[in-house]
Design an enzyme around this catalytic site. Structure first.
Site, PDB file in Angstrom:
ATOM      1  N   PHE A  64       0.832  -1.205   0.000  1.00 32.69           N
ATOM      2  CA  PHE A  64       0.000   0.000   0.000  1.00 32.69           C
ATOM      3  C   PHE A  64       0.868   1.257   0.000  1.00 32.69           C
ATOM      4  CE2 PHE A  64      -2.354   3.377   2.161  1.00 32.69           C
ATOM      5  CZ  PHE A  64      -3.524   3.376   1.453  1.00 32.69           C
ATOM      6  N   GLY A 183      -7.264  -2.945  -0.932  1.00 31.07           N
ATOM      7  CA  GLY A 183      -7.739  -2.069  -1.997  1.00 31.07           C
ATOM      8  C   GLY A 183      -8.992  -1.300  -1.629  1.00 31.07           C
ATOM      9  N   ASP A 233      -7.743  -2.101  10.930  1.00 32.99           N
ATOM     10  CA  ASP A 233      -6.697  -1.186  11.377  1.00 32.99           C
ATOM     11  C   ASP A 233      -7.052   0.196  10.876  1.00 32.99           C
ATOM     12  OD1 ASP A 233      -5.675  -1.987   8.512  1.00 32.99           O
ATOM     13  OD2 ASP A 233      -4.574  -0.174   9.053  1.00 32.99           O
ATOM     14  N   CYS A 273     -10.510   6.005  30.507  1.00 29.64           N
ATOM     15  CA  CYS A 273      -9.115   6.254  30.122  1.00 29.64           C
ATOM     16  C   CYS A 273      -8.497   7.335  31.011  1.00 29.64           C
ATOM     17  CB  CYS A 273      -9.013   6.640  28.649  1.00 29.64           C
ATOM     18  SG  CYS A 273      -9.322   8.382  28.319  1.00 29.64           S
ATOM     19  N   CYS A 276      -9.892  10.918  30.592  1.00 33.32           N
ATOM     20  CA  CYS A 276     -11.235  11.168  31.113  1.00 33.32           C
ATOM     21  C   CYS A 276     -11.317  11.010  32.626  1.00 33.32           C
ATOM     22  CB  CYS A 276     -12.241  10.235  30.441  1.00 33.32           C
ATOM     23  SG  CYS A 276     -12.392  10.559  28.677  1.00 33.32           S
ATOM     24  N   HIS A 302      -7.403   8.587  24.597  1.00 30.34           N
ATOM     25  CA  HIS A 302      -8.860   8.547  24.711  1.00 30.34           C
ATOM     26  C   HIS A 302      -9.481   7.979  23.431  1.00 30.34           C
ATOM     27  CE1 HIS A 302     -13.037   9.453  25.185  1.00 30.34           C
ATOM     28  NE2 HIS A 302     -12.975  10.031  23.994  1.00 30.34           N
TER      29      HIS A 302
HETATM   30 ZN   LIG Z   1     -11.461   8.676  27.630  1.00 26.25          ZN
END
Ligand SMILES: [Zn+2]
Length: 340
Positions: A64, A183, A233, A273, A276, A302
């Site tokens: 790619f 692709g 991904d 997280c 946060c 986050h």
């Molecule tokens: Zn967060």
């Protein structure tokens, strides 16, 4: 899979990455070949040791990246020639070389070297790229000699149904442990991606991991999961984070915006997280406005947590048998929210 092109998810340490709930990470063969070179990684004991990540790692073959440098490369049946963008030296990448590099890197999943045509390619060009990809797959399979590393083949065919179907048939005939749909995300209108997935997924062999390359937005992932896709991904969570944008549920918030200046609530109350649970929107706004590195790291953390939480919710819904109900709005063109 968060994208760690150069054996690092930008701005995030491997320990922080594990805290997001990420189970697997992607690194890139082409970029690691240029810098630091696979010999360095191999002498460190492989990619896991080198980057301090104990979970599975998939390496993209570099096809790619090579083909997105279309002005710089010369494609032949043997392989691709291009100039090293770092120092101008001549590089010739072949299927054998791409596999050799990935074996040296020691990833858990290696990807076949493929030709990924752009969306603007004609039907003839896409067909030619398909045929070349299939011949290259045969050479990749022959060159691959690392039993503890899985080799995935890549289906091409652009937006042409008959070429996709032929590509699935050919790639499946190699009986590999996993198959990717390549692709996509090459400049096509976003509405065409679900169409490709709906057409290709039912043709793929049952019981093997299926990887939709380069996709990681909520709606596209949900439609793909509904069609039996397992792996994704996407650079989006970290790229948005580096630009000061936070994914809050399915919305994108620009933390530079003045409305956050005095907003002392957590970014997302439902998220656990570090950004946060420890900081406020006002603090994140301040960091982003000041160009502080911590702001970019926290937003990337986050965003990754947010996306992985979403995929975990889909997984849980499948296990509990309520995926179709909970995620139904995401399968249509509606913008309705569900309960994740
Ligand atoms: Zn967060």
């Amino acid at each position: 899979m968060p994208v760690g092109t150069l054996a690092t998810v930008k701005g995030i340490s491997s320990r922080q990455l594990a805290d997001t709930g990420a189970q697997m990470v992607l690194a890139n063969t082409y970029h690691l070949n240029l810098q630091p070179g696979e010999a360095v990684v191999q002498s460190a004991g492989g990619l896991h040791e080198f980057m301090g990540w104990t979970g599975p790692i998939l390496t993209d073959s570099g096809g790619f990246q090579v083909f997105s440098l279309a002005d710089l490369n010369r494609v032949g049946d043997e392989g691709v020639s291009f100039r090293n963008p770092r120092d101008g030296t001549h590089i010739h990448l072949t299927p054998e070389k791409a596999i050799e590099i990935q074996m040296a890197l020691g990833s858990d999943v290696a990807m076949a070297f493929d030709q990924c045509p752009p969306y603007s390619a004609t039907e003839n060009d896409v067909e030619e790229a398909c045929n070349r990809t299939h011949h290259w797959l045969e050479r990749c399979v022959a060159a691959h000699k690392k039993s503890e590393q899985a080799l995935f083949g890549i289906v091409q065919g652009g937006c042409f149904s008959h070429l996709r179907a032929k590509s699935v048939k050919t790639v499946s005939s190699f009986d590999l442990p996993g198959i990717a749909i390549g692709g996509v995300s090459v400049g096509e209108p976003i509405n065409e991606i679900p169409q490709i997935v709906r057409e290709v997924a039912p043709l793929l062999p049952e019981g093997r991991p299926r990887y939709l390359m380069g996709i990681g937005t909520f709606r596209e992932m949900t439609i793909a999961v509904a069609n039996g896709i397992d792996l994704f991904d996407c650079v989006l969570p970290t790229r948005l984070g580096r630009h000061g944008t936070a994914l809050v549920r399915d919305e994108r918030w620009n933390l530079r915006n003045a409305c956050f200046r005095q907003d002392h609530q957590p970014l997302d109350q439902t998220c656990s997280c570090e950004a946060c649970s420890t900081y406020s929107r006002a603090y994140l706004h301040h960091l982003i406005r000041s160009g502080e590195l911590l702001g970019l790291t926290l937003l990337s953390l986050h965003n990754l947590t947010n996306l992985i939480r979403f995929t975990s919710a889909m997984e849980q819904a499948i296990v509990e048998g309520c995926f179709s109900e909970d995620f139904a709005p995401w399968k249509s063109d509606s913008n309705a929210h569900h309960t994740w």
